[in-house]
Design a protein around this motif. Structure first.
Motif, PDB file in Angstrom:
ATOM      1  N   UNK A 199       0.830  -1.202   0.000  1.00 24.70           N
ATOM      2  CA  UNK A 199       0.000   0.000   0.000  1.00 24.70           C
ATOM      3  C   UNK A 199       0.864   1.252   0.000  1.00 24.70           C
ATOM      4  N   UNK A 200       1.983   1.226   0.715  1.00 22.27           N
ATOM      5  CA  UNK A 200       2.861   2.399   0.759  1.00 22.27           C
ATOM      6  C   UNK A 200       3.545   2.649  -0.573  1.00 22.27           C
ATOM      7  N   UNK A 201       3.713   1.619  -1.389  1.00 18.28           N
ATOM      8  CA  UNK A 201       4.369   1.749  -2.690  1.00 18.28           C
ATOM      9  C   UNK A 201       3.382   1.956  -3.835  1.00 18.28           C
ATOM     10  N   UNK A 202       2.085   1.887  -3.540  1.00 16.56           N
ATOM     11  CA  UNK A 202       1.066   1.937  -4.588  1.00 16.56           C
ATOM     12  C   UNK A 202       1.150   3.223  -5.412  1.00 16.56           C
ATOM     13  N   UNK A 203       1.256   4.382  -4.777  1.00 14.02           N
ATOM     14  CA  UNK A 203       1.310   5.653  -5.491  1.00 14.02           C
ATOM     15  C   UNK A 203       2.549   5.714  -6.399  1.00 14.02           C
ATOM     16  N   UNK A 204       3.663   5.238  -5.898  1.00 16.83           N
ATOM     17  CA  UNK A 204       4.898   5.231  -6.686  1.00 16.83           C
ATOM     18  C   UNK A 204       4.747   4.352  -7.925  1.00 16.83           C
ATOM     19  N   UNK A 205       4.173   3.170  -7.749  1.00 15.33           N
ATOM     20  CA  UNK A 205       3.991   2.252  -8.878  1.00 15.33           C
ATOM     21  C   UNK A 205       2.996   2.799  -9.889  1.00 15.33           C
ATOM     22  N   UNK A 222       4.659   5.588 -11.841  1.00 14.62           N
ATOM     23  CA  UNK A 222       5.586   5.048 -12.843  1.00 14.62           C
ATOM     24  C   UNK A 222       4.829   4.472 -14.034  1.00 14.62           C
ATOM     25  N   UNK A 223       3.737   3.797 -13.762  1.00 18.68           N
ATOM     26  CA  UNK A 223       2.923   3.234 -14.838  1.00 18.68           C
ATOM     27  C   UNK A 223       2.339   4.350 -15.706  1.00 18.68           C
ATOM     28  N   UNK A 224       1.843   5.401 -15.080  1.00 14.92           N
ATOM     29  CA  UNK A 224       1.298   6.536 -15.822  1.00 14.92           C
ATOM     30  C   UNK A 224       2.354   7.211 -16.674  1.00 14.92           C
ATOM     31  N   UNK A 225       3.549   7.422 -16.125  1.00 21.95           N
ATOM     32  CA  UNK A 225       4.637   8.034 -16.886  1.00 21.95           C
ATOM     33  C   UNK A 225       5.033   7.159 -18.072  1.00 21.95           C
ATOM     34  N   UNK A 226       5.033   5.859 -17.877  1.00 22.47           N
ATOM     35  CA  UNK A 226       5.358   4.937 -18.961  1.00 22.47           C
ATOM     36  C   UNK A 226       4.338   5.048 -20.096  1.00 22.47           C
ATOM     37  N   UNK A 227       3.052   5.096 -19.722  1.00 27.75           N
ATOM     38  CA  UNK A 227       2.007   5.187 -20.742  1.00 27.75           C
ATOM     39  C   UNK A 227       2.091   6.506 -21.513  1.00 27.75           C
ATOM     40  N   UNK A 228       2.351   7.597 -20.813  1.00 22.05           N
ATOM     41  CA  UNK A 228       2.492   8.898 -21.474  1.00 22.05           C
ATOM     42  C   UNK A 228       3.694   8.880 -22.409  1.00 22.05           C
TER      43      UNK A 228
END
Length: 75
Positions: free
Chosen positions: A23-29, A32-38
């Motif tokens: 849960x603490x890493x959820x925002x980071x992941x 990163x996923x959003x940046x990858x898609x962009x």
């Protein structure tokens, strides 16, 4: 019987710690996923046209002498 109860509580405790860490890493992941898609979409646009060029990790100077980091700009 006591050892089974101990291991059950230990497993529950470790599971709770693991869930909390995830849960603490959820925002980071997700970030990163959003940046990858962009990045993937920008690269598609850039590859399909010679008109556009993207720049990554630009530092834009401000009037007060500081700078702002911008991840992507497409021109």
């Amino acid at each position: 019987m006591n050892t089974n109860l101990f291991y059950t509580f230990l497993l529950l405790f470790l599971s709770a710690l693991l869930a909390r860490w995830f849960k603490s890493k959820e925002a980071e992941w997700l970030g990163s996923l959003g940046e990858y898609k962009v990045r993937k979409e920008i690269n598609k646009i850039e590859e399909s046209s010679e008109k556009y060029k993207s720049f990554h990790d630009l530092y834009i100077p401000k009037q007060d002498g500081s700078s702002a980091n911008r991840s992507y700009y497409s021109f």
